[in-house]
Structure formats: C-alpha cells, structure tokens
Write a protein that holds these residues in place. Sequence first.
Motif, PDB file in Angstrom:
ATOM      1  N   TRP A   7      15.905 -21.681 -26.034  1.00 13.72           N
ATOM      2  CA  TRP A   7      14.454 -21.575 -26.143  1.00 13.72           C
ATOM      3  C   TRP A   7      14.062 -20.170 -25.736  1.00 13.72           C
ATOM      4  CZ3 TRP A   7      10.749 -24.174 -28.361  1.00 13.72           C
ATOM      5  CH2 TRP A   7       9.410 -23.894 -28.016  1.00 13.72           C
ATOM      6  N   SER A   9      10.885 -17.142 -25.431  1.00  7.68           N
ATOM      7  CA  SER A   9       9.459 -16.901 -25.410  1.00  7.68           C
ATOM      8  C   SER A   9       9.244 -15.463 -24.978  1.00  7.68           C
ATOM      9  CB  SER A   9       8.804 -17.866 -24.420  1.00  7.68           C
ATOM     10  OG  SER A   9       7.438 -17.546 -24.314  1.00  7.68           O
ATOM     11  N   THR A  14       7.841 -17.444 -29.880  1.00  7.91           N
ATOM     12  CA  THR A  14       8.096 -18.571 -29.007  1.00  7.91           C
ATOM     13  C   THR A  14       8.742 -19.621 -29.880  1.00  7.91           C
ATOM     14  OG1 THR A  14       6.211 -18.107 -27.593  1.00  7.91           O
ATOM     15  CG2 THR A  14       7.042 -20.349 -27.569  1.00  7.91           C
ATOM     16  N   TRP A  16      12.794 -21.716 -30.925  1.00 11.32           N
ATOM     17  CA  TRP A  16      14.233 -21.845 -30.746  1.00 11.32           C
ATOM     18  C   TRP A  16      14.959 -20.680 -31.395  1.00 11.32           C
ATOM     19  CZ3 TRP A  16      15.846 -25.164 -27.311  1.00 11.32           C
ATOM     20  CH2 TRP A  16      15.063 -26.304 -27.048  1.00 11.32           C
ATOM     21  N   ASP A  41      11.292 -29.974 -32.678  1.00 13.85           N
ATOM     22  CA  ASP A  41      12.567 -29.795 -31.972  1.00 13.85           C
ATOM     23  C   ASP A  41      13.735 -30.346 -32.785  1.00 13.85           C
ATOM     24  OD1 ASP A  41      11.380 -28.563 -29.837  1.00 13.85           O
ATOM     25  OD2 ASP A  41      11.325 -30.345 -28.567  1.00 13.85           O
TER      26      ASP A  41
END
Length: 123
Positions: A7, A9, A14, A16, A41
């Motif tokens: 993940w 950011s 922001t 995956w 997700d």
Amino acid sequence: MARSLIWISDQRITGWACTHCGWNYELPPLLSDPEAKSAYDRLASGKFEKHDCAAHGPVTSPGDKGDFAARARKLVLRGFKPKDAVEIALQEIAFETRHDPKIVAKVQKDADEFLRRVKDGLI
Ligand SMILES: [Zn+2]
C-alpha cells in the motif's frame, strides 16, 4: 525475492503497488463506501497477480515512496502504537528502497521527528 503487493500513499498516488516494478493501482479518490473499497482491494490483488513486472519498468523514484510521516500516521490510524508504526514504516521503506543508505538515513530522521511530534501531542 518474491514480489509483493504494498500500500503506498504519497504526493502522487494512493493505492496498491508492486514492490518490484512501477505497477500500481490507484485508489479512486471518491471511493468511500467500505464495500466498494473491499471490491477495489480484491480487484487490485487480481490485477497484481496478472501483471508482468518486466512490462512496467522499475519502481519509480523510491524517494517518493519514503513519505514517512504519512505512512506512519496511517498505521497509527489502523490501531498501531506510534512506536510500532514507526518501526513498521521504517522497515517497509528500507525494504522497498533496497536499504538505500541515503534514504534510510533520511527516513530515520523523519522517524525521530514523527515520534517527537507524537510526544508533543501534535499528531
Ligand atoms: Zn511488478
């Protein structure tokens, strides 16, 4: 080493991303519904499995992924103690940048700053 889904950011994205290449799957900015998020997700994980690292080039400027404070803050929001969040974020960044000494040194400073702000009640 096997690639994995992480993940990220930072200022640009922001969402995956892949630890081994420039592949990423951005979180749509307006996504707030928990069900839509979990669908996102799942989709990201499916796309991640299928992507070809060679087709996406190297991880783009690892320095940008070293946004330590944002990362640590996110971990704290997920329920980690600040000290643990700092430790996890440090390890993640070191791993992603393949222990680039310059980045690790910078992030270590960011980590001290972060803990200082936590102590002062600023975060
Ligand atoms: Zn990849």
